[in-house]
Enzyme design. Sequence first.
Site, PDB file in Angstrom:
ATOM      1  N   ASN A 157      28.804  37.659  42.550  1.00  0.00           N
ATOM      2  CA  ASN A 157      28.300  36.931  43.723  1.00  0.00           C
ATOM      3  C   ASN A 157      28.861  37.483  45.028  1.00  0.00           C
ATOM      4  O   ASN A 157      28.126  37.682  45.985  1.00  0.00           O
ATOM      5  CB  ASN A 157      28.667  35.451  43.610  1.00  0.00           C
ATOM      6  N   VAL A 158      30.159  37.718  45.070  1.00  0.00           N
ATOM      7  CA  VAL A 158      30.791  38.190  46.304  1.00  0.00           C
ATOM      8  C   VAL A 158      30.607  39.702  46.450  1.00  0.00           C
ATOM      9  O   VAL A 158      30.163  40.187  47.502  1.00  0.00           O
ATOM     10  CB  VAL A 158      32.296  37.831  46.329  1.00  0.00           C
ATOM     11  N   LYS A 164      45.210  21.792  43.140  1.00  0.00           N
ATOM     12  CA  LYS A 164      44.358  22.436  42.143  1.00  0.00           C
ATOM     13  C   LYS A 164      44.409  21.621  40.855  1.00  0.00           C
ATOM     14  O   LYS A 164      45.461  21.072  40.500  1.00  0.00           O
ATOM     15  CB  LYS A 164      44.880  23.843  41.851  1.00  0.00           C
ATOM     16  N   GLY A 212      33.814  45.034  40.994  1.00  0.00           N
ATOM     17  CA  GLY A 212      33.227  43.729  40.673  1.00  0.00           C
ATOM     18  C   GLY A 212      32.021  43.472  41.550  1.00  0.00           C
ATOM     19  O   GLY A 212      32.149  43.360  42.767  1.00  0.00           O
TER      20      GLY A 212
HETATM   21  P1  NAI Z   1      31.500  36.640  39.744  1.00  0.00           P
HETATM   22  O1  NAI Z   1      31.879  36.127  38.402  1.00  0.00           O
HETATM   23  O2  NAI Z   1      30.145  36.342  40.298  1.00  0.00           O
HETATM   24  O3  NAI Z   1      31.672  38.236  39.789  1.00  0.00           O
HETATM   25  C1  NAI Z   1      32.754  38.915  39.251  1.00  0.00           C
HETATM   26  C2  NAI Z   1      32.225  40.285  38.799  1.00  0.00           C
HETATM   27  O4  NAI Z   1      33.333  41.097  38.439  1.00  0.00           O
HETATM   28  C3  NAI Z   1      31.321  40.223  37.586  1.00  0.00           C
HETATM   29  O5  NAI Z   1      30.141  40.996  37.820  1.00  0.00           O
HETATM   30  C4  NAI Z   1      32.174  40.833  36.472  1.00  0.00           C
HETATM   31  O6  NAI Z   1      31.394  41.503  35.477  1.00  0.00           O
HETATM   32  C5  NAI Z   1      33.016  41.798  37.259  1.00  0.00           C
HETATM   33  N1  NAI Z   1      34.279  42.200  36.633  1.00  0.00           N
HETATM   34  C6  NAI Z   1      35.140  41.462  35.905  1.00  0.00           C
HETATM   35  N2  NAI Z   1      36.191  42.199  35.530  1.00  0.00           N
HETATM   36  C7  NAI Z   1      36.009  43.431  36.052  1.00  0.00           C
HETATM   37  C8  NAI Z   1      36.758  44.638  36.027  1.00  0.00           C
HETATM   38  N3  NAI Z   1      37.926  44.723  35.377  1.00  0.00           N
HETATM   39  N4  NAI Z   1      36.256  45.716  36.655  1.00  0.00           N
HETATM   40  C9  NAI Z   1      35.067  45.658  37.307  1.00  0.00           C
HETATM   41  N5  NAI Z   1      34.317  44.531  37.366  1.00  0.00           N
HETATM   42  C10 NAI Z   1      34.788  43.443  36.752  1.00  0.00           C
HETATM   43  O7  NAI Z   1      32.653  36.119  40.729  1.00  0.00           O
HETATM   44  P2  NAI Z   1      32.599  35.997  42.311  1.00  0.00           P
HETATM   45  O8  NAI Z   1      32.186  34.632  42.688  1.00  0.00           O
HETATM   46  O9  NAI Z   1      31.885  37.167  42.879  1.00  0.00           O
HETATM   47  O10 NAI Z   1      34.143  36.100  42.663  1.00  0.00           O
HETATM   48  C11 NAI Z   1      34.813  37.356  42.654  1.00  0.00           C
HETATM   49  C12 NAI Z   1      36.272  37.146  43.008  1.00  0.00           C
HETATM   50  O11 NAI Z   1      36.371  36.530  44.288  1.00  0.00           O
HETATM   51  C13 NAI Z   1      37.062  36.228  42.055  1.00  0.00           C
HETATM   52  O12 NAI Z   1      38.403  36.684  41.998  1.00  0.00           O
HETATM   53  C14 NAI Z   1      37.023  34.884  42.747  1.00  0.00           C
HETATM   54  O13 NAI Z   1      38.116  34.072  42.372  1.00  0.00           O
HETATM   55  C15 NAI Z   1      37.133  35.304  44.199  1.00  0.00           C
HETATM   56  N6  NAI Z   1      36.606  34.356  45.145  1.00  0.00           N
HETATM   57  C16 NAI Z   1      35.300  33.980  45.096  1.00  0.00           C
HETATM   58  C17 NAI Z   1      34.806  33.077  46.026  1.00  0.00           C
HETATM   59  C18 NAI Z   1      33.344  32.709  46.033  1.00  0.00           C
HETATM   60  O14 NAI Z   1      32.892  32.163  47.059  1.00  0.00           O
HETATM   61  N7  NAI Z   1      32.579  32.990  44.981  1.00  0.00           N
HETATM   62  C19 NAI Z   1      35.668  32.465  47.051  1.00  0.00           C
HETATM   63  C20 NAI Z   1      37.020  32.994  47.066  1.00  0.00           C
HETATM   64  C21 NAI Z   1      37.462  33.876  46.120  1.00  0.00           C
END
Ligand code: NAI
Length: 349
Positions: free
Chosen positions: A181-182, A78, A178
Site C-alpha cells: 500500500n505505501v 497499543k 516492499g
Molecule cells: P503492505 O502489507 O501493504 O505492504 C508490504 C509489502 O512488503 C508487501 O507487498 C510485501 O510482500 C512486501 N514485503 C514483505 N517483506 C519483504 C521483504 N523482506 N522484502 C521486500 N518486500 C517485502 O503494508 P503497507 O501498509 O504498505 O506498510 C508497509 C510498512 O509501512 C509497514 O512496516 C507498516 O507498518 C508501515 N506503515 C504503514 C502505514 C500505512 O498507512 N499503511 C502507516 C505507518 C507505517
Amino acid sequence: MVDKVEAGAVEQLRVVQDSATGLTGAIAIHSTALGPAAGGCRFWTYSSYEDLVRDAVRLAKGMSYKNALANLPFGGGKAVLQRPTGAFDRDALFRAFGDAVAGLNGAYITAEDVGTTVADMKAIKDRTAFVAGLDHGRSTAGGDPSPWTALGVFESMKAAARLGLGVELSELSVAVQGLGNVGARLCRMLAEAGAGLVVADVDADRAASLAGELGAKAVDAAEIVAAEADVFAPCALGGILNSRSIPTLHARLICGGANNQLETEADGEGLRERGILYAPDYVVNAGGIINVSAEYLGETSEQVAARVHEIAPRLAAILKDAQASGRPSNVVADELARSMIAAATRKAA
Ligand code: NAI
C-alpha cells in the site's frame, strides 16, 4: 511475565483475557500526557505471552513519540492480541476486545494495525466508541491511511535530499523495498517526480508488474538493501537497518514508510558514522496516524493534508539539529518527543 517490564516503562499495562472467545493479549498505555493514548491493535502470533507484552510496550512507546511529533492531541498506546491457533469466532473475539477497551474509559483509543481490518473495528465499535479506522464517508477524514503515509514519506524524502545531498529527487535513484500500500504509491510519486527507481518485493510478480508500469528496475528481494541507488526507502518490515545490513548500504539517504526500521537505537549511530542520513521512521510515516486521528476527531481531509504537509519541515528541523550537534537523527527525534511529552506532563501537574 509482567514483572519483566521495566518499572515505569508504561503508565498502564492491562492483561486482556476472555476464555469464551479465545481472546488473549495486552493493552499498553505508554503516556496520556498529550491526550488519550492512541495506537492500533496488532493481531499476531507470538511464541510467548512475555514476547507479546514486550512488543505491546515497545509499540506503545513508539506511538507516544509518533503522536507527539505529529502534533496530535494524543498520547501513545497499543493493543497486542495473540491470534488463536484453532478455529475461532473473529467477531466475538473483537467484541470481547471492545469490552476491554471500553473498560479503560477512553484512556486508550484503538484502530487497525498489522493483522486487523475495518471489519474488526466494526465489531469493536459494537462495544465501545473508543475506536477509529472506520470509514465515515467522504466529507470527513477516514478510510485507507496509506496514501497519506506515502505522501508524508515522499515530501520528507524531497526535503532530506535537498538538505542533506543538495539535490532534487529528479537527480536521484531510489531503491524501494516492499511494494504494498505505501511502497507502490511512493514509487508512483517518485516516478512522477523524475527519480530513477529500483524496486523489490518478496512477491516477485508484484515487483515485475510495477517495474513494467513505471520503467523501474526490479531486483531480487535479497538485493534491495544494498542496491546501487542514492536513497533507500524501506517500506516492508522493521529491523532492516542493523549491524549486518548497514555496512552493505550504498545509499546516502534512508527515508521510508516502514515502522521500527532500526533494529536497535545504536544502529542510528552506525548510520551516522558511515555518513548516511537517516530520516527517523516515525517522523516521516505519521501520515497514517494523522488520518486515523482526524477520523476520530471528525476533522476534514483538508485538515489531514495540512498536518501531513508539516511532516517534511519537521524532519528538516530534526536533520539540521542532528547535523549541527553531530548526533544521530533518531536520538534527536526521540529527545524532542520526550521533551514534548515531559512539558505536557508538567503542565498537567
Ligand atoms: P503492505 O502489507 O501493504 O505492504 C508490504 C509489502 O512488503 C508487501 O507487498 C510485501 O510482500 C512486501 N514485503 C514483505 N517483506 C519483504 C521483504 N523482506 N522484502 C521486500 N518486500 C517485502 O503494508 P503497507 O501498509 O504498505 O506498510 C508497509 C510498512 O509501512 C509497514 O512496516 C507498516 O507498518 C508501515 N506503515 C504503514 C502505514 C500505512 O498507512 N499503511 C502507516 C505507518 C507505517
